[in-house]
Structures are given as structure tokens and as C-alpha cells.
Design a protein around this motif. Sequence first.
Motif, PDB file in Angstrom:
ATOM      1  N   PHE A 187       0.924  -1.103   0.021  1.00 29.53           N
ATOM      2  CA  PHE A 187      -0.177  -0.016  -0.073  1.00 29.53           C
ATOM      3  C   PHE A 187       1.059   1.315  -0.176  1.00 29.53           C
ATOM      4  N   ASP A 188       0.614   2.365  -0.780  1.00 28.65           N
ATOM      5  CA  ASP A 188       1.161   3.485  -0.824  1.00 28.65           C
ATOM      6  C   ASP A 188       0.347   4.068   0.581  1.00 28.65           C
ATOM      7  N   MET A 189       0.887   5.290   1.033  1.00 29.02           N
ATOM      8  CA  MET A 189      -0.176   5.862   2.076  1.00 29.02           C
ATOM      9  C   MET A 189      -0.854   7.147   1.649  1.00 29.02           C
ATOM     10  N   ASP A 190      -0.074   8.317   1.400  1.00 29.62           N
ATOM     11  CA  ASP A 190      -0.649   9.306   1.267  1.00 29.62           C
ATOM     12  C   ASP A 190      -1.311   9.593  -0.190  1.00 29.62           C
ATOM     13  N   GLY A 191      -2.619   9.768   0.116  1.00 24.80           N
ATOM     14  CA  GLY A 191      -3.369   9.889  -0.991  1.00 24.80           C
ATOM     15  C   GLY A 191      -4.144   8.630  -1.385  1.00 24.80           C
ATOM     16  N   LEU A 192      -3.481   7.419  -0.723  1.00 23.02           N
ATOM     17  CA  LEU A 192      -3.970   6.016  -1.081  1.00 23.02           C
ATOM     18  C   LEU A 192      -4.871   5.456   0.116  1.00 23.02           C
ATOM     19  N   MET A 193      -4.172   5.338   1.472  1.00 21.79           N
ATOM     20  CA  MET A 193      -4.922   5.027   2.541  1.00 21.79           C
ATOM     21  C   MET A 193      -5.477   6.331   3.209  1.00 21.79           C
ATOM     22  N   PHE A 194      -4.853   7.342   3.266  1.00 24.78           N
ATOM     23  CA  PHE A 194      -5.305   8.520   3.933  1.00 24.78           C
ATOM     24  C   PHE A 194      -5.286   9.507   2.920  1.00 24.78           C
ATOM     25  N   ALA A 195      -6.275  10.649   3.048  1.00 27.24           N
ATOM     26  CA  ALA A 195      -6.507  11.710   2.217  1.00 27.24           C
ATOM     27  C   ALA A 195      -5.673  12.846   2.866  1.00 27.24           C
ATOM     28  N   THR A 196      -4.310  12.549   3.026  1.00 24.99           N
ATOM     29  CA  THR A 196      -3.354  13.479   3.353  1.00 24.99           C
ATOM     30  C   THR A 196      -2.855  14.637   2.503  1.00 24.99           C
ATOM     31  N   GLU A 197      -3.213  14.091   1.161  1.00 28.99           N
ATOM     32  CA  GLU A 197      -2.783  15.093   0.077  1.00 28.99           C
ATOM     33  C   GLU A 197      -3.251  16.289   0.124  1.00 28.99           C
ATOM     34  N   GLN A 198      -4.686  16.337   0.544  1.00 31.27           N
ATOM     35  CA  GLN A 198      -5.410  17.701   0.736  1.00 31.27           C
ATOM     36  C   GLN A 198      -4.869  18.408   1.962  1.00 31.27           C
ATOM     37  N   VAL A 199      -4.508  17.559   2.916  1.00 35.15           N
ATOM     38  CA  VAL A 199      -4.011  18.228   4.246  1.00 35.15           C
ATOM     39  C   VAL A 199      -2.597  18.878   3.914  1.00 35.15           C
ATOM     40  N   ASN A 200      -1.603  18.103   3.139  1.00 35.66           N
ATOM     41  CA  ASN A 200      -0.449  18.501   2.673  1.00 35.66           C
ATOM     42  C   ASN A 200      -0.479  19.648   1.703  1.00 35.66           C
ATOM     43  N   TYR A 201      -1.439  19.626   0.870  1.00 36.08           N
ATOM     44  CA  TYR A 201      -1.626  20.676  -0.066  1.00 36.08           C
ATOM     45  C   TYR A 201      -1.906  22.155   0.736  1.00 36.08           C
ATOM     46  N   ARG A 202      -2.830  21.880   1.770  1.00 35.39           N
ATOM     47  CA  ARG A 202      -3.115  22.944   2.416  1.00 35.39           C
ATOM     48  C   ARG A 202      -2.001  23.588   3.205  1.00 35.39           C
ATOM     49  N   ALA A 203      -1.287  22.742   3.878  1.00 34.93           N
ATOM     50  CA  ALA A 203       0.132  23.165   4.472  1.00 34.93           C
ATOM     51  C   ALA A 203       0.844  23.949   3.484  1.00 34.93           C
ATOM     52  N   PHE A 204       1.312  23.120   2.346  1.00 30.41           N
ATOM     53  CA  PHE A 204       2.052  23.798   1.234  1.00 30.41           C
ATOM     54  C   PHE A 204       1.890  25.252   0.983  1.00 30.41           C
ATOM     55  N   THR A 205       0.607  25.292   0.874  1.00 32.25           N
ATOM     56  CA  THR A 205      -0.109  26.552   0.408  1.00 32.25           C
ATOM     57  C   THR A 205       0.251  27.946   1.390  1.00 32.25           C
ATOM     58  N   GLU A 206      -0.154  27.572   2.788  1.00 29.33           N
ATOM     59  CA  GLU A 206      -0.026  28.259   3.972  1.00 29.33           C
ATOM     60  C   GLU A 206       1.442  28.726   3.948  1.00 29.33           C
ATOM     61  N   ILE A 207       2.369  27.642   3.998  1.00 29.29           N
ATOM     62  CA  ILE A 207       3.777  27.954   4.360  1.00 29.29           C
ATOM     63  C   ILE A 207       4.376  28.731   3.105  1.00 29.29           C
ATOM     64  N   VAL A 208       4.273  28.538   2.020  1.00 29.45           N
ATOM     65  CA  VAL A 208       4.828  29.041   0.716  1.00 29.45           C
ATOM     66  C   VAL A 208       4.399  30.433   0.757  1.00 29.45           C
ATOM     67  N   LYS A 209       3.154  30.869   1.198  1.00 31.73           N
ATOM     68  CA  LYS A 209       2.692  32.122   0.989  1.00 31.73           C
ATOM     69  C   LYS A 209       3.424  32.977   1.898  1.00 31.73           C
ATOM     70  N   GLU A 210       3.524  32.390   3.181  1.00 28.95           N
ATOM     71  CA  GLU A 210       4.299  33.132   4.310  1.00 28.95           C
ATOM     72  C   GLU A 210       5.598  33.298   3.743  1.00 28.95           C
ATOM     73  N   GLU A 211       6.198  32.563   3.107  1.00 30.14           N
ATOM     74  CA  GLU A 211       7.748  32.837   2.785  1.00 30.14           C
ATOM     75  C   GLU A 211       7.874  33.602   1.793  1.00 30.14           C
ATOM     76  N   GLY A 212       6.606  34.249   1.054  1.00 28.84           N
ATOM     77  CA  GLY A 212       6.878  35.195  -0.053  1.00 28.84           C
ATOM     78  C   GLY A 212       6.592  34.575  -1.434  1.00 28.84           C
ATOM     79  N   TYR A 213       6.327  33.473  -1.470  1.00 25.44           N
ATOM     80  CA  TYR A 213       6.269  32.963  -3.039  1.00 25.44           C
ATOM     81  C   TYR A 213       4.665  32.701  -3.465  1.00 25.44           C
ATOM     82  N   ASN A 214       4.586  32.316  -4.657  1.00 31.56           N
ATOM     83  CA  ASN A 214       3.260  32.004  -5.135  1.00 31.56           C
ATOM     84  C   ASN A 214       3.050  30.599  -5.493  1.00 31.56           C
ATOM     85  N   PRO A 215       2.245  29.889  -4.402  1.00 31.81           N
ATOM     86  CA  PRO A 215       2.098  28.405  -4.552  1.00 31.81           C
ATOM     87  C   PRO A 215       0.943  28.146  -5.517  1.00 31.81           C
TER      88      PRO A 215
END
Length: 213
Positions: A7-35
Motif C-alpha cells: 500500500f502507498d499511504m498519502d493519497g491512497l490510504m489516507f486523504a493526506t494529500e489535501q492536508v499537505n496541499y493546504r500546508a504547502f499553500t500556507e507556508i509558501v505564501k508566508e515565505e513570500g512565494y506564489n504556490p
Amino acid sequence: MLKLIIFDMDGLMFATEQVNYRAFTEIVKEEGYNPTFEQYIGFLGMNAKDIQKKYYVYYGEDVDAESIYKKVGNRSKQIIREEGVPEKEGLRELLQVVREKGLQTAVASGSDTDVIKEYLDRTGLNEYFDMVLSSKNVKRGKPFPDVFLEICKAFDVKPEETLVLEDSANGVQAALAGNLPVINIPDLLPIPKEQQEKCVAVVENLKEVIPYI
């Protein structure tokens, strides 16, 4: 004869890709880039080193890729701690059937080993898996087949006696590169048609995997 399911895990067993995308968007914006969503899609199925290389491609050579990667990971963990691990449809039904059939099981994920174990602990699914292996603990991450082949070696099982379950194009490519049968259960995006044609099947959720085992 099927002996092992990986089994893969992220996106396969658990819907964590949506969580990771949310985290990615928040942090990258805070760092001054455009995710963007397209940038995040480029990470799917990759290990830490390859994801950090992508940051340089997206935001330039001056970006502190390692720092951003760690901050995104920490933010994802915080969201999971506060909101729980979101399970994908049919996961428990599939695992129950796998157990009844006496098949061996493993998790092969690009996430750190401690993250894999934490998610299994939080969901109470540890008992369903005989082995976990992070792509970070093999020479090459997905789309190379190293993590899958290492698991097969550990179980003394041939690739053709194994079934890989993957959501992403990188993961499917890794299975195909190792000559491992693979079923695709898409998460954020469908895989390319040429990959779909090489899969055992492409199904909508994990419950639909049951007839193939």
C-alpha cells in the motif's frame, strides 16, 4: 499466486494529500512565494530530496528549500493532530478482506518512517501491516521501483506475486518499472492514459480493489 499487497499511504490510504496541499499553500505564501496546485501536483509520489529540488525549480536558487519542506511537514502534522487522519473510502473493508485471505502486507511511502507509524497508530491500523518502509530508506525514491523491490526481498516474494496499490503517476510508474502488478486508485488527479492501460485496473475507491484479490 498473490502473496503480498503493498500500500502507498498519502493519497491512497489516507486523504493526506489535501492536508499537505493546504500546508504547502500556507507556508509558501508566508515565505513570500506564489504556490499553485500545479506545483503541488509535481510533488506527488516523490521523496524529500526530489521535492526540495522542485522548490529550486519553482522559486529559484535562493529559496531555502530544506526549511520550507520542514515547515510544510510540521504544519501538516499540526493539522493532523488537531483534526485527525482522514481515511480513504473502503480502506478498512479492504484490509479486513486482506487479513481474512492471509496475505502479507506492507506500506511503501515517501513520508518519513515516524510519520507512517504515527498515522497507523492514530488510526489503529498497525495490526494490519507486517512492514513499513519509507522511500527515504532506499537508494532511489519513486518513480524508481527500489522501495517496492526492497519489500519483496524482505518477504522473499517475487514481484509478480505482489500487488501494488497507488494513487499517483509517480507511484504507478515505480511499480511498472519493477514489473509489479499495480492497481491505480486516483486521488487528486487521474494518471496518464498510457499508464492506465498498463495497470491491472483503475478503480474509484479501495473497496473496489477487493474483487482483484
